[in-house]
Write an enzyme that holds these catalytic residues in place. Sequence first.
Site, mmCIF file in Angstrom:
data_model
loop_
_atom_site.group_PDB
_atom_site.id
_atom_site.type_symbol
_atom_site.label_atom_id
_atom_site.label_comp_id
_atom_site.label_asym_id
_atom_site.label_seq_id
_atom_site.Cartn_x
_atom_site.Cartn_y
_atom_site.Cartn_z
ATOM 1 C CG ASP A 1 0.564 1.735 31.540
ATOM 2 O OD1 ASP A 1 1.707 1.298 31.769
ATOM 3 O OD2 ASP A 1 0.324 2.936 31.343
ATOM 4 C CG ASP B 1 3.867 5.063 35.962
ATOM 5 O OD1 ASP B 1 3.909 5.502 37.118
ATOM 6 O OD2 ASP B 1 4.621 4.158 35.541
ATOM 7 C CB SER C 1 7.284 1.460 30.166
ATOM 8 O OG SER C 1 6.473 1.051 29.093
#
Length: 213
Positions: A13, A15, A105
């Site tokens: 991921d 962040d 995302s």
Amino acid sequence: MTDEYRIRGLLFDCDGVLVDSLVSAGRAWDAWSARWAPHFDYHTQMVHGRRAGDTVRELVAAEDAERAELELEQDEIREAAGTGALPGARELTSTLELPWAVVTSGTRDLARARLGSAGIEPPAVLIAAQDVTHGKPHPEPYATGAERIGVPAADCVVFEDAMSGIKAARAAGVGVVIGVGSSAIGHGADAVVPDLSAVSVVDGVLSLSARLD
């Protein structure tokens, strides 16, 4: 508890794992909310780990969603210059010999802006919001990441800080899920580390030098 795992690929991921964008994102969302959703408070109401567009569509009228999402992305990119690397992120990613990807995302341009500000070279494979039909916690982002680096999901490790991402990794059949930071505790990761400075990968073996769980 196991502190070593045999792996063939890594999925990060962005962040909260590689970069600390909480303050810069907060500034962008505050500016956006003042225009589009004054009732929404990023600092107390945000569900982290989801695509921004999914949240936008819950906050504004359907006919305004596309324009509102574009404005939010512009606000976030403008604030990205304040993004820094989290401990261990540059050191780990710059020395990896196994295939790896970022699975975020955020949008592609936003991820590249934040990684660039943090001094992290983007990998060849970057799965962003626009690359999938369904965002986290759906398995599609991590399943796509594993496919793009050419490694079965069961042979990959995912690094995640958010419940939505951990759920996505589990649903995708990822072999090892490592939580990063205290926000990952209690959501089903195999182990939780304070940051990536506690992680090393040598000859296909992932080792953890410190744990929070």
